[in-house]
Design an enzyme around this catalytic site. Structure first.
Site, PDB file in Angstrom:
ATOM      1  N   ARG A   1       0.851  -1.186   0.000  1.00 30.59           N
ATOM      2  CA  ARG A   1       0.000   0.000   0.000  1.00 30.59           C
ATOM      3  C   ARG A   1       0.888   1.239   0.000  1.00 30.59           C
ATOM      4  O   ARG A   1       1.874   1.294   0.751  1.00 30.59           O
ATOM      5  CB  ARG A   1      -0.930   0.021   1.224  1.00 30.59           C
ATOM      6  CG  ARG A   1      -2.020  -1.048   1.201  1.00 30.59           C
ATOM      7  CD  ARG A   1      -3.046  -0.726   0.126  1.00 30.59           C
ATOM      8  NE  ARG A   1      -4.121  -1.702   0.054  1.00 30.59           N
ATOM      9  CZ  ARG A   1      -4.159  -2.719  -0.787  1.00 30.59           C
ATOM     10  NH1 ARG A   1      -3.139  -2.935  -1.612  1.00 30.59           N
ATOM     11  NH2 ARG A   1      -5.199  -3.533  -0.829  1.00 30.59           N
TER      12      ARG A   1
ATOM     13  N   HIS B   1       1.058  -0.525 -10.366  1.00 36.76           N
ATOM     14  CA  HIS B   1       0.111  -1.298  -9.559  1.00 36.76           C
ATOM     15  C   HIS B   1      -0.278  -2.604 -10.268  1.00 36.76           C
ATOM     16  O   HIS B   1      -1.468  -2.899 -10.458  1.00 36.76           O
ATOM     17  CB  HIS B   1      -1.135  -0.469  -9.238  1.00 36.76           C
ATOM     18  CG  HIS B   1      -1.846  -0.962  -7.997  1.00 36.76           C
ATOM     19  ND1 HIS B   1      -2.469  -0.132  -7.104  1.00 36.76           N
ATOM     20  CD2 HIS B   1      -2.036  -2.216  -7.497  1.00 36.76           C
ATOM     21  CE1 HIS B   1      -3.009  -0.822  -6.126  1.00 36.76           C
ATOM     22  NE2 HIS B   1      -2.747  -2.113  -6.347  1.00 36.76           N
TER      23      HIS B   1
END
Length: 310
Positions: A225, A273
């Site tokens: 994250r 990502h």
């Protein structure tokens, strides 16, 4: 009896998931009506992505569970209208994708591949890379993904430790926990892999103090994250030469803005990502199994702990 399943995600996801969900739920022996439009008081299960338009769960009085399509639940776990069981996504493809990304990028750095790929033709520098036996890796976060990565790296011969909020026992892995355990994990980390969930307690886990604990020349990989890292502190540690390299897949703002300093920093690798993607053919089976369990009165898989936030 027909089970009503509401798919609440973006339109493109419905096109991707419709057939796999129908097949997986049917294979689980469930007669289901699966669609994107059902009256709230008729819904039995909600297959959900947090970027859905559905944000108010109060009208769903009959529903038995919300089955998240994402591994992360930080965008939904605090929703004050959500009083249903919430299950996060865990599936073999999600885990395998993360293992491949983490091991691939560590081996790239460990073996010094960039120096050979970008070498001037005719340059011959026969310097052998270090051995995995002599290289220490610390994985922060020992959930499903972190444990799988730790075991894969250990199988390659690396000296692997893992840190988690509560003490774990994993064969072949040095397991640490608590504040002192975190410091110890960082102090031994030639490589640090961040696979913690995003919670108020994990934000800025990597900061000026914790970076200073790491060995000079350490490398950081963050496929977890974005908010786990204090970005200004990391850039300062890179510029000072204390941290050698950071490979980053997640960021506080995504897509990463074109003017973000990470794009052009010579000691940073940016990936968009992609470390671990939910794939419909696999995640539909996890959804189907939880619907089967709900109908049979069995405990749901991967139930979120609301107090812990994951």
């Amino acid at each position: 009896m027909t089970v009503n399943v509401l798919f609440a995600a973006t339109e493109n996801r419905w096109a991707e998931y419709e057939a796999p969900l129908r097949d997986a739920i049917s294979a689980a022996g469930i007669n289901a009506h699966i669609t994107t439009d059902i009256a709230p008081d008729q819904v039995d299960y909600i297959v959900y992505a947090p970027n859905s338009k559905l944000q108010d769960f109060a009208p769903y009085t009959r529903a038995k569970a919300v089955l998240n399509l994402w591994a992360g639940v930080e965008a939904i776990v605090g929703n004050p209208t959500l009083h249903l069981p919430l299950c996060r996504m865990v599936d073999p493809a999600l885990t395998q994708g993360m293992v491949e990304w983490v091991t691939g990028h560590i081996l790239r750095l460990h073996l010094g591949m960039d120096a050979h790929i970008g070498a001037v033709p005719g340059t011959w520098t026969p310097q052998a890379p270090p051995l995995a036996f002599d290289t220490r890796i610390s994985v922060l976060g020992l959930g499903t993904l972190g444990t799988a990565c730790a075991l894969a790296l250990s199988a390659l011969g690396f000296d692997v430790a893992g840190w988690s909020r509560s003490q774990k026992q994993i064969e072949g892995i040095t397991c640490l926990s608590g504040a002192e355990g975190l410091d110890a994990a960082l102090a031994r980390a030639d490589y640090c892999v961040l696979l913690l969930p995003k919670t108020p307690k994990t934000e800025n886990t990597i900061n000026a103090r914790t970076l200073a604990l790491m060995p000079k020349g350490a490398r950081i990989l963050n496929p977890g994250r974005g908010p786990l890292i204090d970005d200004a502190a990391l850039r300062a540690a890179l510029d000072a030469g204390h941290i050698d390299h950071a490979t980053l897949d997640v960021f506080r703002v995504e897509p990463l803005p074109p003017d973000d300093p990470y794009w052009v920093h010579p000691q940073v690798t940016v990936t968009p990502h992609i470390a671990s993607e939910t794939r419909a053919a696999y995640s539909a089976k996890t959804v189907a199994e939880n619907i089967r369990r709900g109908e049979a009165g069995d405990p749901f898989l991967h139930l979120v702990d609301r107090d812990a936030g994951y």
